[in-house]
Design a protein around this motif. Sequence first.
Motif, PDB file in Angstrom:
ATOM      1  N   ALA A 182      -0.707 -14.868  -6.950  1.00 25.19           N
ATOM      2  CA  ALA A 182       0.044 -14.503  -5.729  1.00 25.19           C
ATOM      3  C   ALA A 182      -0.188 -12.996  -5.423  1.00 25.19           C
ATOM      4  N   PRO A 183      -0.351 -12.894  -4.135  1.00 25.35           N
ATOM      5  CA  PRO A 183      -0.102 -11.489  -3.633  1.00 25.35           C
ATOM      6  C   PRO A 183       1.114 -10.779  -4.212  1.00 25.35           C
ATOM      7  N   PHE A 184       0.692  -9.487  -4.869  1.00 28.48           N
ATOM      8  CA  PHE A 184       1.730  -8.453  -5.477  1.00 28.48           C
ATOM      9  C   PHE A 184       2.559  -8.001  -4.085  1.00 28.48           C
ATOM     10  N   GLN A 185       3.764  -7.985  -4.445  1.00 27.31           N
ATOM     11  CA  GLN A 185       4.718  -7.103  -3.463  1.00 27.31           C
ATOM     12  C   GLN A 185       4.917  -5.825  -3.890  1.00 27.31           C
ATOM     13  N   ALA A 186       5.066  -4.985  -3.106  1.00 28.02           N
ATOM     14  CA  ALA A 186       5.555  -3.566  -3.379  1.00 28.02           C
ATOM     15  C   ALA A 186       6.954  -3.666  -3.865  1.00 28.02           C
TER      16      ALA A 186
ATOM     17  N   GLU B 110       7.972  -5.028  -6.408  1.00 26.52           N
ATOM     18  CA  GLU B 110       8.400  -6.202  -7.194  1.00 26.52           C
ATOM     19  C   GLU B 110       8.408  -5.870  -8.630  1.00 26.52           C
TER      20      GLU B 110
ATOM     21  N   ARG C 162       6.675 -12.417 -13.507  1.00 24.51           N
ATOM     22  CA  ARG C 162       5.738 -12.958 -13.415  1.00 24.51           C
ATOM     23  C   ARG C 162       4.847 -12.859 -14.771  1.00 24.51           C
TER      24      ARG C 162
ATOM     25  N   ARG D 152      -1.553   1.193  -8.888  1.00 20.20           N
ATOM     26  CA  ARG D 152      -2.274   0.359  -8.973  1.00 20.20           C
ATOM     27  C   ARG D 152      -3.636   0.815  -9.898  1.00 20.20           C
TER      28      ARG D 152
ATOM     29  N   TRP E 123      -2.390 -10.441  -9.242  1.00 22.14           N
ATOM     30  CA  TRP E 123      -2.533  -9.916  -7.756  1.00 22.14           C
ATOM     31  C   TRP E 123      -3.644 -10.987  -7.226  1.00 22.14           C
ATOM     32  N   SER E 124      -4.002 -10.768  -5.860  1.00 16.37           N
ATOM     33  CA  SER E 124      -4.681 -11.632  -5.284  1.00 16.37           C
ATOM     34  C   SER E 124      -6.108 -11.121  -5.130  1.00 16.37           C
TER      35      SER E 124
ATOM     36  N   GLN F  10      -6.077  -8.307  -2.433  1.00 18.50           N
ATOM     37  CA  GLN F  10      -5.746  -7.229  -2.798  1.00 18.50           C
ATOM     38  C   GLN F  10      -6.622  -6.552  -3.775  1.00 18.50           C
TER      39      GLN F  10
END
Length: 628
Positions: free
Chosen positions: A196-200, A202, A207, A321, A346-347, A350
């Motif tokens: 899933a998209p990685f959130q800033a 997080e 995960r 990143r 990550w997605s 991204q």
Amino acid sequence: MNTLPIDSLLPALRDALSARHEAVLEAPPGAGKTTRVPLALLNAPWLAGQNILMLEPRRLAARAAAERLASELGERVGETVGYRIRLDSKVGPNTRIEVVTEGILARRLQDDPALDGVGLVIFDEFHERSLDADLALALTLNGRAMFRGADSGEAPLKVLLMSATLEGERLAALLDEAPVLRSEGRMFPVDIRWGAPFQAGEWIEPRVLQTLQQALADESGSLLVFLSGQAEIRRVAEQLQESLGNRPDVLVCPLHGELDLAAQRAAIEPAPAGKRKVVLATNIAETSLTIDGVRVVIDAGLARVPRFDPASGMTRLDTQRISRASATQRAGRAGRLEPGVCYRLWSQTQHEQLSAYSSAEILQADLAGLALQLLRWGVTPQELSWLDVPPPAAYAQALDLLDRLGALDERGALNAHGQAMAELPSHPRIAHLLLRGQALGLGALACDLAALLSERDILRGGGADLQGRLALLSGESRATRSAQGGVQRARQLARQFQGLLKNRPVTQAVSDPEHPRWLGCLLAFAYPDRIAQQRRAGGADYRLANGRAAQFGETDALMKHEWLVVADLGSRQGQREERIYLAADLDPALFASELAEQVATLDVLDWDEREGVLRAERQRKVGELVLE
């Protein structure tokens, strides 16, 4: 001997280096370049019996490469193949291939710019673009031009740049349009599974653990997990062990550069029969090492990189990143021996937004050490060949620090003290501390302190006071099991510093060397810009000599002192105040004696708006701090 993809390219590489004095070799991880190339070139006619130097970016990789090369010859390390790294070396009279870390080569060049007896220098994993690698290449090319050119009568010195992913054409241009040879390598298919998209902001550990448990249930073989740093490795290891319970078939193996040799080998070697490994690694496992038995990779997509902040004059580790090139390298670890799987946390969207390559360290690093070595070499950056030229502003700031440390004469060249600093294998701040400490008869304390400052903190979470760390080194306090490896390395490094200082004179011996105030004095030699004055008695807030604010994050025994010197501090992005992590108290009486050079006297004329009068003051200042 098993066949490797690079084998088919070796004849062309031998021919290229026969016709030219430089070449570029691109080969992905697993192609066998590190293991095969030095041995294949050892008996080339053009080498004429000279030695080969191969550079590796890390100590762990250098030692592992030497062991693999020696095993290919059926020998022990120290015979035909040896290594030299910080705190350790194994070479013998018959050694012809030396695997060294990049900083070792830069210092060797200072003593022997011609590299007598060396016929080939191989820069392995050059795509990592460390500051030491860029400096070593620039000095190698310059030394070769001066001492091993066509008119010198000396055997030519050849240069080979090897990497998994390179901007080959840029490198070829740097090396006078050198030939670029490419090996496709051999990799089994790797199934990429997106997260899933990685959130800033997080926390990545939950995960990682969820994915680990899923992969252990769904896939066979050993797992390699890429995490950003040691703290993340430690937390994931503890939580994974707890969730696994008493499963004897799964071995959890951390892997980072600070581990002892036995722990590093346990992570790299194949899992015992009937067992599988979970290797929790930093980016040390990205390209430099082969980890046997891995067919599953879990990639958190993060790396911790040093970044120099010109505003504060400090280097901090930033978590960021990774690049697409790094992600490709990491995924490739799953397809070395059989079809594999890579879980990316990550997605795909991204992923497309990541930078193509990681930026070179030279563009964002503290350049004080590089400036000191260039001054010792006798050149400016403009006189050397670089893939990326050192940024002028950062270089000017480095020269300013060297001047403040007393390394430069009035012309901006190295004076005797600066020359002595350049000969020590340490950052200029640490070198200055060592030399001043030895001159005061405080050599043993200076060496212990330098060792502590050169390694990771050996007492995480144990308060900020450096006295506690010194007590661990001396044996007054007992180290916890997790800290024992760090304490041993620090003691070993302190002994090495003592050996380097043994012929340096004591010229201004203090009368009370056991007094605790000398710790703060020595620290102030290294960090004059981080002398700190408390804003209010007993408070957590301090002001640094460089004008920045700093504070303790929690109550600390050092807060009873008005004056400190801060060795380690950091902040999160956007924060104004730096958090104090390591420090020592400072006796302000030293500003009248050993630290007198830090004090400047200024006459200040100012209009007082409230009183409506003109005020004139004579101020004694340490940087931005007013003494009186």
